[in-house]
Scaffold this motif. Structure first.
Motif, mmCIF file in Angstrom:
data_model
loop_
_atom_site.group_PDB
_atom_site.id
_atom_site.type_symbol
_atom_site.label_atom_id
_atom_site.label_comp_id
_atom_site.label_asym_id
_atom_site.label_seq_id
_atom_site.Cartn_x
_atom_site.Cartn_y
_atom_site.Cartn_z
ATOM 1 N N ASN A 8 -27.790 19.074 3.497
ATOM 2 C CA ASN A 8 -28.584 18.073 2.779
ATOM 3 C C ASN A 8 -30.017 18.134 3.280
ATOM 4 O OD1 ASN A 8 -26.366 16.898 1.323
ATOM 5 N ND2 ASN A 8 -25.760 15.858 3.206
ATOM 6 N N ASN A 58 -27.403 18.105 8.091
ATOM 7 C CA ASN A 58 -28.628 17.570 7.506
ATOM 8 C C ASN A 58 -29.847 18.250 8.111
ATOM 9 O OD1 ASN A 58 -27.082 15.673 6.054
ATOM 10 N ND2 ASN A 58 -27.133 14.234 7.753
ATOM 11 N N SER A 86 -33.558 17.791 9.107
ATOM 12 C CA SER A 86 -34.446 16.663 9.385
ATOM 13 C C SER A 86 -35.884 17.146 9.496
ATOM 14 C CB SER A 86 -34.033 15.967 10.679
ATOM 15 O OG SER A 86 -34.169 16.829 11.791
ATOM 16 N N SER A 123 -37.913 15.125 4.906
ATOM 17 C CA SER A 123 -36.489 14.873 4.746
ATOM 18 C C SER A 123 -36.158 13.386 4.742
ATOM 19 C CB SER A 123 -35.711 15.564 5.875
ATOM 20 O OG SER A 123 -34.340 15.225 5.822
ATOM 21 N N TYR A 176 -33.520 12.464 6.156
ATOM 22 C CA TYR A 176 -32.605 12.376 7.286
ATOM 23 C C TYR A 176 -33.389 12.446 8.601
ATOM 24 C CZ TYR A 176 -29.342 13.446 3.574
ATOM 25 O OH TYR A 176 -28.636 13.422 2.401
ATOM 26 N N GLY A 218 -30.438 15.527 12.614
ATOM 27 C CA GLY A 218 -29.921 16.766 12.057
ATOM 28 C C GLY A 218 -30.664 17.950 12.637
#
Length: 304
Positions: free
Chosen positions: A184, A259, A261, A265, A267, A270
């Motif tokens: 992600n 994820n 980061s 992002s 997030y 990650g």
């Protein structure tokens, strides 16, 4: 307007918004990773290495295309997907990435035939069932459509970002396990919604209706479970590396979410985009880099 390609991938200041580009960098790192641990019960102190890596593999689509008996492949898929869907809806099996809501009578009435409702008790098509069940499930229309299990369709359409075939280190007999990684970056996880109904004996009156929403992690796990079944020879996984006498069975692992980061992002935690970019630049330049360590479970953690 200025287009400076050195800014396209440059750590936290990257212009690039594509998860696939970052995933390609990740793939280059993990495809030869020799230090892999599994974060699952029963795997403490067991070490693995990557024996094979696949980028955005469409496993089920490709093996369906190669299958000599496509109808048999689809019936196996429907059988597995039916068991999985029933278990999720009835709550006999849970997955953190699956949400099921039982609709009220008022909510069911509000559907008013606008939504397709899959019959949970439809079963498998018999020998005398009308239709061509050797087609890809996406192409099923009347009369095959009533058997088009949504989980089966999602499984055929999904592609994990990365799949890794792991080999157990330090054992004489080869031991393999297949894992997947789903990444992600800017957007959230892909989700798959459907309405599932329980009908009366006539098959006409809707007694119960459920709204199920599956995340991609759950669907990838379902693909792994289907490929790793031991009760169906046509879908059982095997692998034979060069020099090995015969193929050996491959067990199913799970799908780990990773994820990315960084400044863009969504997030905070990650794998840092900046760290990933720096590591990739060193690989391209032929510089010495730290050996990566990969931990696979419900989350995927790469240490570089």
């Amino acid at each position: 307007m200025s287009i400076n390609l050195s800014e396209y991938i440059c750590g936290n200041s990257s212009v690039c918004r594509e998860k696939r580009q970052l995933t390609a960098y990740l793939y280059e790192i993990v495809e030869k990773c020799g230090r892999v641990r599994i974060d699952m019960d029963g795997f403490a102190n067991k070490n693995f290495e990557v024996a094979g890596a696949f980028y955005e593999p469409a496993f089920l689509r490709d093996y369906f295309n190669a299958a000599k008996n496509k109808s048999a492949f689809n019936l196996n898929l429907l059988s597995y997907a039916g068991e999985k869907l029933t278990a999720w809806v009835k709550g006999t099996e849970t997955h953190p990435d699956v949400k099921v809501e039982k609709l009220t009578k008022k909510a069911i009435e509000a559907l008013s035939g606008t939504e397709e409702i899959f019959s949970l008790g439809i079963g498998l098509p018999g020998e005398d069932a009308e239709g061509d069940f050797g087609k890809h499930i996406n192409g099923w229309s009347k009369p095959e459509r009533i058997y088009r299990n949504p989980v089966a369709r999602w499984m055929m359409n999904t592609k994990p970002d990365i799949a890794l075939l792991l080999k157990r280190k330090g054992v004489k007999r080869p031991s393999y396990r297949l894992f997947m990684i789903e990444c992600n970056y800017l957007s959230g996880e892909e989700v798959y919604p459907a309405y599932v109904g329980v009908y009366d004996k006539t098959g006409e009156k809707l007694k119960e209706c459920y709204h199920i929403i599956c995340g991609k992690q759950a669907i990838c796990d379902a693909v792994l479970g289907f490929m790793g079944r031991e009760d169906a020879e046509d879908v059982a996984m095997t692998y034979a590396a060069e020099g090995e006498e015969a193929p050996v069975s491959v067990s199913s692992g799970c799908t780990g979410v990773l994820n990315f980061s960084g400044a863009q992002s969504g997030y905070e935690e990650g794998l840092s985009v900046e760290a990933l970019d720096n590591y990739h630049r060193k690989l391209i330049a032929g510089e010495k880099v730290k050996e990566p360590k990969l931990l696979l479970g419900e989350k995927a953690v790469l240490t570089i």
